[in-house]
Motif scaffolding. Sequence first.
Motif, short mmCIF file in Angstrom:
data_model
loop_
_atom_site.label_atom_id
_atom_site.label_comp_id
_atom_site.label_asym_id
_atom_site.label_seq_id
_atom_site.Cartn_x
_atom_site.Cartn_y
_atom_site.Cartn_z
N UNK A 66 -6.20 1.02 1.31
CA UNK A 66 -4.73 1.10 1.25
C UNK A 66 -4.23 2.42 1.84
N UNK A 67 -4.96 3.49 1.63
CA UNK A 67 -4.58 4.77 2.23
C UNK A 67 -4.65 4.67 3.75
N UNK A 68 -5.71 4.04 4.26
CA UNK A 68 -5.87 3.90 5.70
C UNK A 68 -4.78 3.02 6.31
N UNK A 69 -4.31 2.03 5.56
CA UNK A 69 -3.29 1.10 6.07
C UNK A 69 -1.86 1.55 5.80
N UNK A 70 -1.69 2.64 5.10
CA UNK A 70 -0.34 3.07 4.72
C UNK A 70 0.58 3.28 5.91
N UNK A 71 0.06 3.83 6.99
CA UNK A 71 0.90 4.07 8.17
C UNK A 71 1.40 2.76 8.78
N UNK A 72 0.71 1.65 8.49
CA UNK A 72 1.09 0.33 9.00
C UNK A 72 1.44 -0.61 7.85
N UNK A 73 2.02 -0.08 6.79
CA UNK A 73 2.29 -0.86 5.58
C UNK A 73 3.10 -2.12 5.86
N UNK A 74 4.06 -2.06 6.78
CA UNK A 74 4.94 -3.21 7.03
C UNK A 74 4.17 -4.37 7.65
N UNK A 75 3.06 -4.08 8.32
CA UNK A 75 2.25 -5.11 8.95
C UNK A 75 1.00 -5.43 8.15
N UNK A 76 0.84 -4.82 7.00
CA UNK A 76 -0.40 -4.95 6.23
C UNK A 76 -0.42 -6.14 5.29
N UNK A 77 0.58 -6.99 5.36
CA UNK A 77 0.59 -8.20 4.55
C UNK A 77 0.54 -7.91 3.07
N UNK A 78 -0.34 -8.62 2.39
CA UNK A 78 -0.43 -8.56 0.93
C UNK A 78 -1.17 -7.33 0.41
N UNK A 79 -1.58 -6.44 1.29
CA UNK A 79 -2.26 -5.22 0.85
C UNK A 79 -1.35 -4.42 -0.08
N UNK A 80 -0.05 -4.44 0.22
CA UNK A 80 0.95 -3.76 -0.61
C UNK A 80 1.86 -4.82 -1.23
N UNK A 81 2.20 -4.63 -2.49
CA UNK A 81 3.07 -5.58 -3.19
C UNK A 81 4.50 -5.51 -2.64
N UNK A 82 5.31 -6.52 -2.97
CA UNK A 82 6.71 -6.50 -2.55
C UNK A 82 7.42 -5.26 -3.08
N UNK A 83 7.11 -4.88 -4.30
CA UNK A 83 7.72 -3.69 -4.91
C UNK A 83 7.33 -2.43 -4.12
N UNK A 84 6.05 -2.32 -3.79
CA UNK A 84 5.59 -1.17 -3.01
C UNK A 84 6.22 -1.16 -1.62
N UNK A 85 6.30 -2.33 -0.99
CA UNK A 85 6.92 -2.40 0.34
C UNK A 85 8.39 -2.01 0.29
N UNK A 86 9.09 -2.41 -0.76
CA UNK A 86 10.50 -2.02 -0.90
C UNK A 86 10.61 -0.50 -1.06
N UNK A 87 9.71 0.09 -1.84
CA UNK A 87 9.72 1.55 -2.03
C UNK A 87 9.39 2.27 -0.74
N UNK A 88 8.44 1.75 0.02
CA UNK A 88 8.06 2.38 1.29
C UNK A 88 9.16 2.25 2.33
N UNK A 89 9.85 1.12 2.35
CA UNK A 89 10.99 0.96 3.27
C UNK A 89 12.10 1.95 2.92
N UNK A 90 12.35 2.11 1.63
CA UNK A 90 13.36 3.08 1.21
C UNK A 90 12.91 4.50 1.56
N UNK A 91 11.63 4.78 1.40
CA UNK A 91 11.09 6.09 1.76
C UNK A 91 11.36 6.39 3.23
#
Length: 148
Positions: A66-91
Amino acid sequence: MSARTSHLDKGFGTALAALSAAAKKGLGDPVLAELVMMRASQINACAFCLDMHVDIAVKNGETAKRIALLNAWAEAGEVFSERERAALALTEAVTVLTDGFVPDEAYEAAAKHFGESELAHLIGVITVINSWNRVMVSRRTEPGGYAP
């Protein structure tokens, strides 16, 4: 690399650390807090903060994948939860204010996954890491100097 000051006023550093601790505590999710701090640090190219928050994330149970994929979180599919993706988009929206405002869509997506207090603390986490990034990048603080 140009030589920069290594001085950080103790009172200022203590105040930023207290803001960070309060925001993280109020968010109540240490792994998510570190993901947010790492993502903002990636955007801001803050090697010191990124190094530090990777170490903290690992200690909190975050995985290397997950750390390695963080820079590509939006394309990482289910690696990050919807909640995490919303937080990362806001970030990303709060960190990069090129249009002058956080887009309503980013805020509304986060508001679907976070209660009012959690959302306020999430914004606090994002704001404080951006402050730390600017302090460390302006001083060109190299990674590796973090000690818990």
